[in-house]
Design a protein around this motif. Sequence first.
Motif, PDB file in Angstrom:
ATOM      1  N   ASN A 160       2.040  -1.607  -3.248  1.00  0.00           N
ATOM      2  CA  ASN A 160       0.764  -1.994  -2.639  1.00  0.00           C
ATOM      3  C   ASN A 160       0.256  -3.290  -3.261  1.00  0.00           C
ATOM      4  O   ASN A 160      -0.828  -3.338  -3.836  1.00  0.00           O
ATOM      5  CB  ASN A 160      -0.266  -0.864  -2.788  1.00  0.00           C
ATOM      6  N   ASN A 161       1.042  -4.355  -3.115  1.00  0.00           N
ATOM      7  CA  ASN A 161       0.761  -5.648  -3.737  1.00  0.00           C
ATOM      8  C   ASN A 161       0.429  -6.728  -2.725  1.00  0.00           C
ATOM      9  O   ASN A 161       0.577  -7.913  -3.007  1.00  0.00           O
ATOM     10  CB  ASN A 161       1.985  -6.084  -4.559  1.00  0.00           C
TER      11      ASN A 161
ATOM     12  N   ASN B 231      -4.668  -4.129  -0.783  1.00  0.00           N
ATOM     13  CA  ASN B 231      -3.733  -3.219  -1.461  1.00  0.00           C
ATOM     14  C   ASN B 231      -2.871  -2.411  -0.505  1.00  0.00           C
ATOM     15  O   ASN B 231      -2.883  -1.183  -0.504  1.00  0.00           O
ATOM     16  CB  ASN B 231      -4.510  -2.284  -2.397  1.00  0.00           C
TER      17      ASN B 231
END
Length: 186
Positions: A73-74, A94
Amino acid sequence: MILLGTIASSLLQNIDTGVMDPLQVITVGPTAVSSVTFTNISQNYAHLQVRAIMRGSTSGIEPAIRFNSDTGNNYARHRLQGNGTSAVSGGDPNVSRIAFLSSIGLPNATSTFATIVVDILDYKNTNKYKTVRLLDGVDNNGSGNIELTSGLWMNTNAITSITILCDVNNFTQYSQFALYGIKAAS
């Protein structure tokens, strides 16, 4: 005349083709695929650009982009979308990819393709997160959409691979993806 043609031909080999160089092209064959990946990306450019025409095996597929096989979740995105009658906007912090063609998805008609242009800025700079801007659109026989998306990959690594994927189902035959390197201003 042959000598003149030979001289002209040799001179043309040394002409600068401009600020963009084609690096890789992927065309989907008869077997549909769930993703395409550009690998071993040259680190000799200032920016990258991906241009694509895409069609899905079913309608409503929401394609997305990832870098360096990062599925965490970057990522984050903001989008503005319009259909000629109304506009919507939104954002996703995210998340595990930068999605595009959000509410309409890919068409699945045999003669209709969605298009996208993705600018990936400072892709090799290891001192900052990577930003992208996406412009995409589709015409579904008069009910199309256009979308402007900004995205962020919260990672300082240089981008060495780019994956464009379908969350559900596949890209179908004749979908085509091209990667370009953009030279720095001189």
